[in-house]
Design an enzyme around this catalytic site. Sequence first.
Site, PDB file in Angstrom:
ATOM      1  N   ASP A 178     -29.196 -20.889  -7.757  1.00 48.19           N
ATOM      2  CA  ASP A 178     -29.442 -21.516  -9.069  1.00 48.19           C
ATOM      3  C   ASP A 178     -30.814 -22.164  -9.287  1.00 48.19           C
ATOM      4  OD1 ASP A 178     -26.736 -21.071  -8.451  1.00 48.19           O
ATOM      5  OD2 ASP A 178     -26.063 -22.556  -9.872  1.00 48.19           O
ATOM      6  N   GLU A 415     -20.597 -28.483   0.669  1.00 47.14           N
ATOM      7  CA  GLU A 415     -21.172 -27.285   0.058  1.00 47.14           C
ATOM      8  C   GLU A 415     -22.585 -27.060   0.618  1.00 47.14           C
ATOM      9  OE1 GLU A 415     -21.428 -27.765  -4.149  1.00 47.14           O
ATOM     10  OE2 GLU A 415     -22.123 -25.711  -4.524  1.00 47.14           O
TER      11      GLU A 415
HETATM   12  C1  9WN Z   1     -22.930 -21.183 -10.769  1.00 49.76           C
HETATM   13  C2  9WN Z   1     -19.780 -21.234  -6.216  1.00 49.76           C
HETATM   14  C3  9WN Z   1     -21.211 -21.091  -6.688  1.00 49.76           C
HETATM   15  C4  9WN Z   1     -22.081 -20.297  -5.688  1.00 49.76           C
HETATM   16  C5  9WN Z   1     -23.560 -20.360  -6.056  1.00 49.76           C
HETATM   17  C6  9WN Z   1     -23.966 -21.815  -6.207  1.00 49.76           C
HETATM   18  C7  9WN Z   1     -23.098 -22.492  -7.273  1.00 49.76           C
HETATM   19  C8  9WN Z   1     -22.542 -22.204  -9.694  1.00 49.76           C
HETATM   20  C9  9WN Z   1     -22.746 -23.596 -10.264  1.00 49.76           C
HETATM   21  O1  9WN Z   1     -21.728 -22.404  -6.892  1.00 49.76           O
HETATM   22  O2  9WN Z   1     -23.367 -21.906  -8.544  1.00 49.76           O
HETATM   23  O3  9WN Z   1     -22.598 -19.904 -10.339  1.00 49.76           O
HETATM   24  O4  9WN Z   1     -21.962 -23.983 -11.149  1.00 49.76           O
HETATM   25  O5  9WN Z   1     -23.677 -24.278  -9.872  1.00 49.76           O
HETATM   26  O6  9WN Z   1     -25.322 -21.924  -6.519  1.00 49.76           O
HETATM   27  O7  9WN Z   1     -24.340 -19.726  -5.073  1.00 49.76           O
HETATM   28  O8  9WN Z   1     -21.664 -18.962  -5.649  1.00 49.76           O
HETATM   29  O9  9WN Z   1     -19.735 -21.792  -4.941  1.00 49.76           O
END
Ligand code: 9WN
Length: 451
Positions: A178, A415
Site C-alpha cells: 500500500d 501484522e
Molecule cells: C488493502 C490484508 C491486506 C494485505 C496487504 C496490506 C493490507 C489492505 C488495507 O492488508 O492492505 O488491501 O486495508 O490496508 O497492505 O498487503 O494483503 O492483510
Amino acid sequence: MSVTAGPQAGLRDQAAAVLRGNDQGRWTKAAPRLYPHQWSWDSAFIAIGWAHLDVGRAMTELEELFAAQWATGMVPHIVFRAGPDQPYFPGPEWWDTPVSAAAPAPPVQTTGICQPPVHALALQRIWQLTPPERQPEIRARVRALYPRLVHWHHYLATERDPEASGLVTTYHPWEGTDNSPRWDRALQRITVARPGPYTRLDTRTLPDPTQRPTNWDYDRYLWLVGQLRKYRYDDALIHREYPFLIKDVFFTAVFVAANQALLDLADVAGASGEDRDQLTGWLDRGRAGLGRRFDPRTSLCADYDVRTGEDISLQTFAGFAPLFARTADPGQRDAQLKRLDSAAFCGDPRLRWPLLPSTSPDEPAFQSRNYWRGPVWPVISWLLWRSLGLLGCTARAGAMRRDSLSQIAAGQFGEYFEPFTGEPLGSAQQSWTAAVTLDWLAASPEGPEQR
Ligand code: 9WN
C-alpha cells in the site's frame, strides 16, 4: 524434520489457534477485525499454514479464492465474503465491478485489482506436505486447480505486460504494499479530483495514525479506483489512458518464483507440453527483465514508472527482487547478499533482530511504525527465507527463520513489527503471520524443502 518441542510447541498451538479463530469454514479472514474478508495473497500464505493442520482444508482455501477468478484470469485482491455486520472500507459498491464483463457473476463480489501471485508457492507446499494416504485425493484437486493457476499467470504475462518486457505492471498501491514510498512520486503527480465523501474504517479499528496510510494517500487510492471503474477494468484501456502504471520488481520476482513452482508441479498436475513451454518462457523472461532493472551502483533493482519513463530508485525490500526470484546470475546474487547485510538493511546495529525492513532506515521516507515505510513484515521475511534456502544460502536462511520466530513469539502474531523495538503493530492475530509461523516451525534449520 519438525521442530516442535518445548516452547515451540506452544507457539505452534498458538499459531494454529489464530488460523482456527479466523476460519470461516471454506475461507479465512485475513485478520479478525481490520480485514474481515478473503484477501488474495493472504489466502495463499494462509493455505501454507493450513497445510500443516489439514491439507484438504488448505486446498479448500485456494479453491474458494479461485472460484472468484475473473474471465481474464485475474485473481482479485479481495473477495468480499463477510456479512454486513463486519464492514470494511472501501466495500464492493466503490469497486462496482459489474461494469466489467470479465468480473464474476453476482452474488460473488470482488475488487478489480490483484496482488502478488504467491498461490503457486502455496499449491507446491500443500503437495509437499500431503501424506501418502491423502495423495490420490489431493492430486486430483491439484490437477483440477492447476489450469486456473496457469490462466492467472497467463493474465499476468500478457495483460499486465503488453510490452513482453518480463516485468509485471501494477495499477494500484493496493496491489500488495500500500503506502510503500516506491509509489510516492507517481501519486504526487496525480492532481486528484476529490474522490467523493468517504469515511475510513481502518483508522477506527486501529486509531494510531502513525501505523497506517494518511488521508492524502487514501484520497489518491480511492480516486484511482474511480479511474479503474471508469475504464471498466479493461486492461487495454487502462494501459492507454490510466495514470498509474508501475513495472513492479517485487511483484515480478514473486511471479518468477511462482512460475518455477508450477513447473516443479507439472508432473503431479499432468501439465501439457504447451503449459510447460509457456511457464518456462515467462520464467526466463521475468528473470531477464529483472536482470535489466538491476543497478550495479546500488546493488538493488529499481521499479519503473511507465508513464514518465523514470526509474524508482529507492532503498526498499523490493530492491532485492533478484534474490526473491532466485537469480541465476552469481554476480548479482553475491552483490545482493552483501547489500542485504549492509548497514542500510539487516546490518543496521539499531535493529532489534537483523530482519529486512520494508524501507531502509537510510531512506528519507523511512518511518519506523508506518506500515510499508519501515516495519518488518513476516511474510516478506518468509519469501526471502525460502529463496535464500533454495539458493543454498542455508546459514543466512536459518538465521532469518530463527530471528523471525523470536520476533513473532514476542509479538502476538502482529501484522508488522517496528524494526528497532520489535513492537508488534497493525492487527494482532494476523492470519498470514500465524501461517508462516507454522511453516517455519516445521522447517529444518537449514532451510526449505527443495521440492
Ligand atoms: C488493502 C490484508 C491486506 C494485505 C496487504 C496490506 C493490507 C489492505 C488495507 O492488508 O492492505 O488491501 O486495508 O490496508 O497492505 O498487503 O494483503 O492483510
